[in-house]
Every structure is written in structure tokens, then in C-alpha cells.
Design a protein around this motif. Sequence first.
Motif, short mmCIF file in Angstrom:
data_model
loop_
_atom_site.label_atom_id
_atom_site.label_comp_id
_atom_site.label_asym_id
_atom_site.label_seq_id
_atom_site.Cartn_x
_atom_site.Cartn_y
_atom_site.Cartn_z
N ALA A 90 -4.09 -1.83 2.83
CA ALA A 90 -4.34 -2.80 1.68
C ALA A 90 -5.29 -2.16 0.81
N GLU A 91 -6.21 -1.20 1.45
CA GLU A 91 -7.22 -0.48 0.42
C GLU A 91 -6.38 0.40 -0.53
N ASP A 92 -5.34 1.07 -0.19
CA ASP A 92 -4.53 1.78 -1.15
C ASP A 92 -3.72 0.99 -2.00
N ALA A 93 -3.42 -0.40 -1.68
CA ALA A 93 -2.77 -1.27 -2.44
C ALA A 93 -3.84 -1.77 -3.55
N ALA A 113 5.47 7.79 -9.50
CA ALA A 113 4.24 7.42 -8.54
C ALA A 113 3.13 8.77 -8.88
N GLU A 114 3.76 9.88 -8.90
CA GLU A 114 3.17 11.26 -9.22
C GLU A 114 2.63 11.22 -10.47
N ARG A 115 3.40 10.75 -11.54
CA ARG A 115 3.09 10.69 -12.94
C ARG A 115 1.97 9.96 -13.08
N HIS A 116 1.93 8.78 -12.34
CA HIS A 116 0.83 7.86 -12.74
C HIS A 116 -0.30 8.29 -11.82
N GLY A 117 -0.43 9.10 -10.75
CA GLY A 117 -1.49 9.50 -10.10
C GLY A 117 -1.88 8.39 -8.96
N PHE A 118 -0.83 7.92 -8.30
CA PHE A 118 -1.15 6.97 -7.46
C PHE A 118 -1.49 7.38 -6.22
N GLY A 166 0.86 -1.22 0.07
CA GLY A 166 0.05 0.07 -0.18
C GLY A 166 0.87 1.17 0.11
N GLY A 167 2.08 0.91 0.34
CA GLY A 167 3.18 2.10 0.25
C GLY A 167 3.39 2.51 -1.29
N VAL A 168 4.12 3.55 -1.41
CA VAL A 168 4.48 4.09 -2.82
C VAL A 168 5.71 3.09 -3.40
#
Lengths: 397, 353
Positions: free
Chosen positions: B54-57, B180-185, B9-11
Motif C-alpha cells: 500500500a505504501e508503494d501504491a 514504469a521505468e520511464r516514469h520512475g515508479f 502497489g505492483g507495477v
Amino acid sequence: MYLYADNAATTKMSRTAIEAMLPFLDGVYGNPSSLHSCGQKAKEALEDARDRIARCLNASPREITFTSGGSESDNQAILTAAALGAKKGKRHVVSTAFEHHAVLHTLKKLERQGFAVTLLDVAPNGLVTPEQAAAAIREDTCLVTVMAANNEIGTVQPIVEIGAVCREKGVLFHTDAVQAAGHLPLDAAAQHFDLLSLSAHKFHGPKGCGVLFARRGVTPERLIEGGAQERGRRAGTENVAAAVGMAAALEEAVRDMAPTAARLTALRDRLIDGLRRIPYSALNGDRSARLPGNVNFCFEGIEGESLLLLLDDKGIAASSGSACTSGSLDPSHVLLAIGRPHEVAHGSLRLSLGEDADEAQIDYLIRAVSETVAYLRGMSPLWHDLENGRRPHVLAR
Amino acid sequence: MKVLAAMSGGVDSSVAALLLLERGRHVVGCTMKLFDRADPDEPRGRTCCSLDDAEDARAVARRLGIPYAVFNFTEAFSGEVLDRFVRCYRSGVTPNPCIDCNRYLKFGALLRRAEVLGCDRLATGHYARIERKNGRYLLKKALDPSKDQSYVLYFLSQDQLARTEFPLGGLLKAEVRAIAERHGFVNARKPDSQDLCFVPDGDVAGAVERLSGRAGEPGAFLDPDGRILGRHQGIARYTVGQRRGLGLSAGAPLYVCGISAADNTVTLGPREALFSSEAAAGDFHWISGEAPKTPFRCRARIRYRQPEQPALAVPGADGVVRLWFDEPQRAVTPGQAAVLYDGDLVLGGGTLL
């Protein structure tokens, strides 16, 4: 092949229910509380749905409150009985160790508020007895709540007899009939439940809709404040389409109940017989006192989670325990309650059949499960320990 | 090739999964559920593996269009990590539960799960590199020295290395965040995890008491000569090198120099007493699969993120390696890992005795 064998988690909506709902999503979209005719038509449909559900339960429409589903109904039923009990200084509740979490967690909440809770032990066959309930009732008992059928192992509890015990002792009786409705007869006149919970999506109705039956004289405690909908028992604009869909689905299920149950029971038993041939496996719950479509097995030496994922690859939707814990599969409190040890409770599989099941599907299930269990055991270090005698088997061969 | 991507769920692990996809792998995402939070109202803290994570993942997996599942490994985590954690603290040594989790959960239970599910490899968001040379796998430090995690991976066997990918090993943390920023995670700006996942409030001694169900037993603080200086609150509250929280007022600052579970004492001493030129590590694992037969010069880390220290390593017959440091080392802490390097290369590691 895609085979959905997780009907205890939820069911596909019936065509009848969908057709019944459509007019209320499209043409008759009024708010039942509105005075204009579009609103009043919606109100009529809502009350018609209430009548029809009441008839299915042999109850009066005034005893039916629409809710958001089984969990809300369970919460409201228990909190209602607790509030009534507390007024008379009665702060004791009897239940069982293997209720749904909607019941168990509400009881925990009551315990924090000073209530005492007695959870009846469940026998290894997954049943509790009316004698146990009678022995647990005290002077200060305000409620007995026992599920009609267990959601994981499908065992059917003697709720008629337990209801009679409660009636005799003057204690309110609630039953969580979420799994039973549409599969087993429920009759408010003949059976002694005072409160009963239903969920539409377990019998081919829509999700997000349920019913709380509360016998005349037992006024449900309001959980949601706001408008005077549902005669002041639950605020919020009614989900008319869902109520109509629920009524249609329940009528259909009740109408076909006896022949469907007979056919499903035969298929269930065929499945049980097939899976029993897997070495070191065991059926969870009584073989005959169980829901027509429920099969629940433990397989030694495997993780239920891997089994589910591999079955999914083979197009089989099944579950391990209940689907209600957020994306997770804990060792089931139900299997622990019937005395399965931890290591076996992890390797469980629930197959819950739908009305459209047939023998070919059952035979495919038997083959797929047997093959997958054998494959997983072949890869499991734990299984090798069991086979080499480095670790004792828990289940019989 | 089918790869199981462990996503916390982390970057980092999110970007790792993305990079695998870009390499043309068939990726399946998963999160390990490791424990039940006793109380849902508990503070969250900056940890790595809660259900919210887990929800972030799941959100990232959905964005990447890969299948995703949560695996329940609470039982294995309890047996392999929590029990060991409690046992260590109660026996006076300071465990590294993150290493145990990597060793027994990620590269143990999860790697086996990957195999069961027909995945050829397991990928994680660790910052380290795996290379292959002359038929052997090498474990190397990450290119970004500030993020290098090779220390917590020293136990990997040749077989595990053959089935593992670390897509981030050649990237800088800043690059990972930028991807991650570029893909809007959703988690592009989520802070790095710091605390132990199962101790979100940072109260380690409290966690030991909670998990073991026993309160710490008070005992004596001793000086290096064995004289009693005061009472301690249970040995699990102390770790070698600690100065704060001793509850003693002495003329000069005192440090924990030793812990003895056998007689329930904690020995305190001045700062100088913490320094030692030698150490021994047991249960030693060599990445190459073979222990060197003769003493050799190397660089060693005896704690996470420590700059490597030049030392002479003397492999013993019993799986114990003795280290003779060029400079005395502060607070050699039993239970922590000693990891040996040759330049970027991880040679192996063991547990300080």
C-alpha cells in the motif's frame, strides 16, 4: 465550508505556541548541552518549559521528562512500573480492554516476558469503576494503568477514585491523559496518579513532543540509550522549540479550561441531539461522563469508511475509530469492548470538536451527516435487507 | 469520467492508473486492505496486497498527483475468500481464492464502493480486454498471451463489464515495465506476485489449519480398488494431481486421483488414472448473459495458464456444463474454474465439480 472535526486525532497549533517556538528555531538554536551562551539560553528555555508544564499539573519540575509524545510516554511509564515490580517479584498489571494501543501493545510485550495482565471489562456506557480496579488488584500487582479519557468514545474514567484505591493498596497508578490534558483538570497533588502521559499536539502544541510525569521516587526506566539528557532518563538532544511550544499550549489550554469546556459541552450536546434523530443510530459512550468535544455514533447499515470519504467531499474532516492504525480502519477494539457488535462497530463516526466550533458548524455537521447516512443507506444492499426484514436490526429505531 | 483505480502497489496497476490519466480520466487511486498480518515479522514473500505494498501504491499515486485512499475490506475478505478457502479444502476440493477475491472483493465490494464515491468506473491492472459490440460487452483475452488473466475474470456480468476498465489489456508486459521505468515508479522492477497473499510462506495446509483453528484429521490413502495404502495427514494437504509430499514409497510413482471428505480418504493411482476426457462445471456464468441452447465446439481451460484444449461443451438445464475433451486431460481438479473460449473471446465459466 471546511470543518475540521478530528481534534482527537490532532489539533491545529495555537498562534501562541507557534510564536513561542519561533525564537528557538531561528535565533536560539543552540544545543542545551553546550557550554556556550547560545546553548545555555536553550537550556534555560527548556527548563523554563519544564517548570511551566509542572505548574499546570501542580507537580515539581523534577517529575517531568520530555519524550517524543504520548506513545513513548505510555511505553516508558508501563515499562518503568514493570521493572520496579519485577525487582520485588511483582509481575501483574491491571488495565482496561479499551486502552490506546500504545498501552495495550506494551502490555502484550510484558506478557511475552512473563507478566500477567488483567484487562477490566468496560461497561456498555464506556466506563470502568474503582470497585473493578480494587477487585483486580492482587498481591503481586505492580501497576494499574487506566486512561483518563478514551480516545475514541471520549468517556471520562474515574481516575481520582481509581488512584485512591491504588494508593491505599500500595500499587503504582499510571494514567494515559493524552486526550484529557487541557480539557480536564489534572492535579498531581490532589489526584493519586504516579505516572501520567501527555502529548502536546492534542492541545494545540507541536507534534512529536510529549511528557512523562513520574512522581518523585519513581525513576523512569530509560528506553533510549545515549547521552545524559533529561537527567539520564531519555537520551538525545532535546527538542527545545517543541518543549517551549508545548508549555505555551498547555498553559493556554489550562487557563481557558472551564469556560471552553462549558461552551464545547453545550455544542457537543446539540450535536448529539441532532444525530440521535437519525433512525437506527446510537451514541457510543456515556452521554455526560465524556470529553467536552467528543461525539461518537454508530449508524446501522453503513460502512464508516464510505461515510468518512463522503464527508471529506463535503469539507468535513472526521474519523472512524482512532487514527493510529496505518492508513486503515479496523472494527474498533473500543467499540467491541463496550459491546457493540461487529457489523455496527464498522459504521461508527467520531466527531471531535475544536475550540473554535460554533452553532452554525454544528448544524452543518448534523445536516451533512444525516444526508450522507441516508444516501449511503439508499445504496446499501445490507440496509435493504434490514428494511425488508431479511436481517434483524441491531440498534433501536 | 471519474474512475476508481485499484492499485495493489505492483507495477501493473500503477501503470494502469497512469494510462487512465493519459486518457484524460479523473482518477482516484485506492488499495484494498484485505487482512491483518498476524505477526509483523512474518516473511513477506512475493504476494500482492500487504501494507508495505500500500505504501508503494501511495508513492505512485503521489507521483501521479491523484487522490489516494486505503480501504479496509478485511471483513469482506475474511467472509468471502478465507472462509470459502477453508471450507473448500476441508471438503476435499481445491479452491481458487484469487478468483473469489476478484469476484466478491474487487468486482463486488470495491465496485460498490466506487459507485458510492460517485465513480463511473472501476479500473484494475488485469491483463484482459473489454469490447462493446451490438450493445453487448465482450470479455477477451489480453493481447500478451503470456500475461492473459481472462481466466480469473470469467464471472463478470454485463453490468460489471459496463463499469470496468482494463487499461493494460492491449499491452505487453515488457511495455508495461518500460512505461514504469520511464516514469520512475518505485515498483518498476518489483517481481510479479506469485503466492497467495494471505499465505506468504506457501504453506497452504498450514494456513487452512491456522484459519480454521483445527488440525487436519489423518485418514487413509486408498488405491483405486479401495485397498489401504497408508495414512494421510488430513485432506487439506492434498490436491488432485499431486505426487510430492505423500510420504509413501511405492514401486511406481503415485498421484492423488481423488479426495473424499465424507470418509476422509485420499485415493492414489498411477499417472494414467489422472487422465480424463470429460468434466463438468457448475454455477456456470455466461458473459453474454444467455446460456447457449445447443452443444457447441470451443476451447477450454481447466486451470490458470493452461493452453486451451479443444472440447465439446454441452450446456445443461441446471447451470451445469459438461465438457468432452478431444484429448484426455490431466488432473481435472474439483474447485478450479473451467473457462470456455471462442478464439480470443471468453464465453463463460464455472466451477469444476
